[in-house]
Design a protein around this motif. Structure first.
Motif, PDB file in Angstrom:
ATOM      1  N   SER A   7       0.844  -1.192   0.000  1.00  0.00           N
ATOM      2  CA  SER A   7       0.000   0.000   0.000  1.00  0.00           C
ATOM      3  C   SER A   7       0.882   1.246   0.000  1.00  0.00           C
ATOM      4  CB  SER A   7      -0.913   0.000   1.232  1.00  0.00           C
ATOM      5  OG  SER A   7      -1.870   1.036   1.151  1.00  0.00           O
ATOM      6  N   ASP A   8       0.260   2.353  -0.286  1.00  0.00           N
ATOM      7  CA  ASP A   8       0.882   3.671  -0.148  1.00  0.00           C
ATOM      8  C   ASP A   8       2.252   3.730  -0.824  1.00  0.00           C
ATOM      9  OD1 ASP A   8      -1.056   5.315   1.652  1.00  0.00           O
ATOM     10  OD2 ASP A   8      -0.994   3.293   2.503  1.00  0.00           O
ATOM     11  N   GLY A  31      -4.192   0.914  -1.962  1.00  0.00           N
ATOM     12  CA  GLY A  31      -4.479   2.290  -2.364  1.00  0.00           C
ATOM     13  C   GLY A  31      -3.318   3.248  -2.192  1.00  0.00           C
ATOM     14  N   GLY A  52      -6.888   5.013  -3.578  1.00  0.00           N
ATOM     15  CA  GLY A  52      -6.671   5.786  -2.364  1.00  0.00           C
ATOM     16  C   GLY A  52      -6.968   7.249  -2.590  1.00  0.00           C
ATOM     17  N   HIS A  80      -9.096   1.667   1.191  1.00  0.00           N
ATOM     18  CA  HIS A  80      -7.906   2.433   1.569  1.00  0.00           C
ATOM     19  C   HIS A  80      -8.037   3.012   2.977  1.00  0.00           C
ATOM     20  CE1 HIS A  80      -4.224   4.647   1.121  1.00  0.00           C
ATOM     21  NE2 HIS A  80      -4.837   5.810   1.268  1.00  0.00           N
ATOM     22  N   HIS A 106      -6.241  -2.742   4.337  1.00  0.00           N
ATOM     23  CA  HIS A 106      -6.373  -1.295   4.158  1.00  0.00           C
ATOM     24  C   HIS A 106      -4.995  -0.646   4.182  1.00  0.00           C
ATOM     25  CE1 HIS A 106      -5.826  -0.247   8.501  1.00  0.00           C
ATOM     26  NE2 HIS A 106      -6.301  -1.473   8.666  1.00  0.00           N
ATOM     27  N   HIS A 108      -3.448   3.783   4.036  1.00  0.00           N
ATOM     28  CA  HIS A 108      -3.641   5.189   4.376  1.00  0.00           C
ATOM     29  C   HIS A 108      -2.801   5.697   5.541  1.00  0.00           C
ATOM     30  CE1 HIS A 108      -5.493   9.089   4.359  1.00  0.00           C
ATOM     31  NE2 HIS A 108      -5.944   8.943   5.590  1.00  0.00           N
TER      32      HIS A 108
END
Length: 169
Positions: A7-8, A31, A52, A80, A106, A108
């Motif tokens: 992620s990210d 995301g 995201g 996200h 998830h 974020h």
């Protein structure tokens, strides 16, 4: 089935990420992709993901805000942003009630988190941030092997300091 969870990335994929995702049967992205990330990841394995808050129209057209699917006997839900702070938001709560996930993925926060959610009983996985943008100090991703509704292995891969560019694998 070997799963890479990331992620990210915020548009950043280096050789360390590629190395640790090689051999995965699927890659799941939580995301905040940024530009060009999906093409690099698709060259390794099939992708599942969600958009995201920083993602533009290209990613938002291709990936949904929430994604629910079944795999190896697990019900998986991805999004996200799950809420604010440690509180699960109303929209996420509705998707949880509707889909009854065993695993929630998830991103974020850029904070690595793997735990059993006490309220709902699912395994909650935030793989941290694999990109260079944000306040995290160490870039991370998660790998897991699943089979027949069992997690055979799960481990965190530390990719190095957020500020590091290039270097040895």
């Amino acid at each position: 089935m070997k799963i890479g969870i990331i992620s990210d990335t915020h548009g950043f994929i280096d050789d360390k990420v590629i190395k640790h995702l090689q051999g995965c049967d699927e890659i799941w992205h939580g995301g905040d992709w940024g530009s060009g990330v999906e093409e690099r990841l698709e060259s390794i394995a099939p992708l599942r993901g969600v958009y995201g808050n920083i993602d533009g129209q290209h990613i938002r057209t291709r990936f949904p805000k929430f994604l629910a699917f079944g795999i190896e006997g697990f019900r998986v839900l991805m999004t996200h942003i799950i809420g604010s702070g440690t509180r699960i938001g109303e929209e996420t709560h509705q998707h949880i009630e509707r889909n009854k996930p065993d695993i929630l993925i998830h991103g974020h926060s850029h904070i690595l988190k793997i735990e059993r959610n006490k309220q709902f009983g699912f395994i909650q996985i935030n793989p941290g941030a694999a990109g260079r943008h944000g306040f995290h100090h160490v870039r991370t991703l998660v790998r897991m092997d699943i089979e027949n509704k069992k997690i055979r292995e799960m481990y965190v891969v530390e990719l190095g300091p957020r500020a590091e560019i290039g270097g040895e694998l």
